[in-house]
Motif scaffolding. Sequence first.
Motif, PDB file in Angstrom:
ATOM      1  N   VAL A   1       0.979  -1.067  -0.158  1.00 19.83           N
ATOM      2  CA  VAL A   1      -0.227   0.195   0.323  1.00 19.83           C
ATOM      3  C   VAL A   1       1.291   1.113   0.162  1.00 19.83           C
ATOM      4  O   VAL A   1       1.833   1.040   1.106  1.00 19.83           O
ATOM      5  N   LEU A   2       0.533   2.119  -0.807  1.00 22.12           N
ATOM      6  CA  LEU A   2       1.139   3.408  -0.884  1.00 22.12           C
ATOM      7  C   LEU A   2       1.856   4.243   0.186  1.00 22.12           C
ATOM      8  O   LEU A   2       0.426   4.770   1.163  1.00 22.12           O
ATOM      9  N   GLU A   3       2.615   4.483   0.968  1.00 21.43           N
ATOM     10  CA  GLU A   3       2.231   5.121   2.412  1.00 21.43           C
ATOM     11  C   GLU A   3       3.042   6.351   1.875  1.00 21.43           C
ATOM     12  O   GLU A   3       2.534   7.679   2.603  1.00 21.43           O
ATOM     13  N   ARG A   4       4.452   6.481   0.930  1.00 27.73           N
ATOM     14  CA  ARG A   4       4.430   7.948   0.416  1.00 27.73           C
ATOM     15  C   ARG A   4       5.190   8.235  -0.901  1.00 27.73           C
ATOM     16  O   ARG A   4       5.798   7.322  -0.778  1.00 27.73           O
ATOM     17  N   ASP A   5       4.723   9.746  -0.714  1.00 25.20           N
ATOM     18  CA  ASP A   5       5.650   9.756  -2.762  1.00 25.20           C
ATOM     19  C   ASP A   5       6.058  10.710  -2.680  1.00 25.20           C
ATOM     20  O   ASP A   5       5.932  11.837  -2.713  1.00 25.20           O
ATOM     21  N   THR A   6       7.745  10.288  -3.160  1.00 26.57           N
ATOM     22  CA  THR A   6       8.673  11.944  -2.163  1.00 26.57           C
ATOM     23  C   THR A   6       9.321  11.900  -4.097  1.00 26.57           C
ATOM     24  O   THR A   6      10.104  11.106  -4.409  1.00 26.57           O
ATOM     25  N   ALA A   7       9.380  13.052  -4.547  1.00 29.97           N
ATOM     26  CA  ALA A   7      10.643  13.442  -5.403  1.00 29.97           C
ATOM     27  C   ALA A   7      11.849  13.620  -5.192  1.00 29.97           C
ATOM     28  O   ALA A   7      12.402  14.022  -4.641  1.00 29.97           O
ATOM     29  N   GLN A   8      12.735  13.302  -5.666  1.00 29.85           N
ATOM     30  CA  GLN A   8      14.159  13.279  -5.350  1.00 29.85           C
ATOM     31  C   GLN A   8      14.876  13.558  -6.593  1.00 29.85           C
ATOM     32  O   GLN A   8      15.245  12.574  -7.571  1.00 29.85           O
ATOM     33  N   GLY A   9      15.431  14.325  -7.496  1.00 29.04           N
ATOM     34  CA  GLY A   9      15.951  14.763  -8.749  1.00 29.04           C
ATOM     35  C   GLY A   9      14.940  14.410  -9.604  1.00 29.04           C
ATOM     36  O   GLY A   9      13.755  14.564  -9.344  1.00 29.04           O
ATOM     37  N   THR A  10      15.478  13.232 -11.058  1.00 30.45           N
ATOM     38  CA  THR A  10      14.433  13.098 -11.663  1.00 30.45           C
ATOM     39  C   THR A  10      13.345  11.612 -11.694  1.00 30.45           C
ATOM     40  O   THR A  10      12.923  11.056 -12.325  1.00 30.45           O
ATOM     41  N   HIS A  11      13.531  11.135 -10.336  1.00 29.85           N
ATOM     42  CA  HIS A  11      13.223  10.315 -10.238  1.00 29.85           C
ATOM     43  C   HIS A  11      12.113  10.458  -9.038  1.00 29.85           C
ATOM     44  O   HIS A  11      11.876  11.413  -8.088  1.00 29.85           O
ATOM     45  N   ARG A  12      10.551   9.907  -8.006  1.00 30.01           N
ATOM     46  CA  ARG A  12      10.182   9.810  -7.423  1.00 30.01           C
ATOM     47  C   ARG A  12      10.778   9.111  -6.834  1.00 30.01           C
ATOM     48  O   ARG A  12      10.853   7.177  -7.001  1.00 30.01           O
ATOM     49  N   VAL A  13      10.588   8.433  -5.202  1.00 29.54           N
ATOM     50  CA  VAL A  13      10.893   7.439  -4.267  1.00 29.54           C
ATOM     51  C   VAL A  13       9.354   7.327  -3.933  1.00 29.54           C
ATOM     52  O   VAL A  13       8.874   7.802  -3.005  1.00 29.54           O
TER      53      VAL A  13
END
Length: 191
Positions: free
Chosen positions: A131-143
């Motif tokens: 289940v998706l808990e968090r979606d974070t931006a980092q440079g060219t990617h999403r964590v």
Amino acid sequence: MTLVQDHRPAGTDQRDRFVAAMGNAATGVTVVATDGPGGRCAQTVSAMCSVSADPPSLLVCVNERSPLIEAVRRNGVFSVNVLDTGQAHVADSFAGRSAAGRPYDFGCADWETGRTGAPVLAQAAAAFECVLERDTAQGTHRVLLGHAVASTPGSGAPLLYHARAYGAHRPITPPGATAPGSATVNEETAR
């Protein structure tokens, strides 16, 4: 002494050296998949790792331009399928370079519907339903940080990726130890 971090964008040389150095890191090969109101979508991902066993959680890194990001956001669930050594064709398909058939085609392998509704690859070396808990931006990617609500260990060996090629794990014998399956001098003389 005061340390000041330099947050300027990396120069081409620094970026190229980083990419070359990362090519020397062996990684597992996974397919991250989702299904639900946001649609059925999957992509090959090599950036996956465990975050915690309590609660069970993991993260994957996906390019921000991938349609997988929006599908996972809308569906709220995803699976991480660790590919078996016999599933390199699945990795190629979901990386967009299928040798046979269409890229990103779920018909390239057998899939089951998991507890969360996300597709789970049959015969995977391991599978995690999240289940998706968090979606974070980092440079060219999403964590994407996921809470693993189901984990399934498989019986096969995981597919690895190193120096832009697929491979398999090969155990090494520490100096002074006997390799598994080999006889020691004492065992041979005892026969």
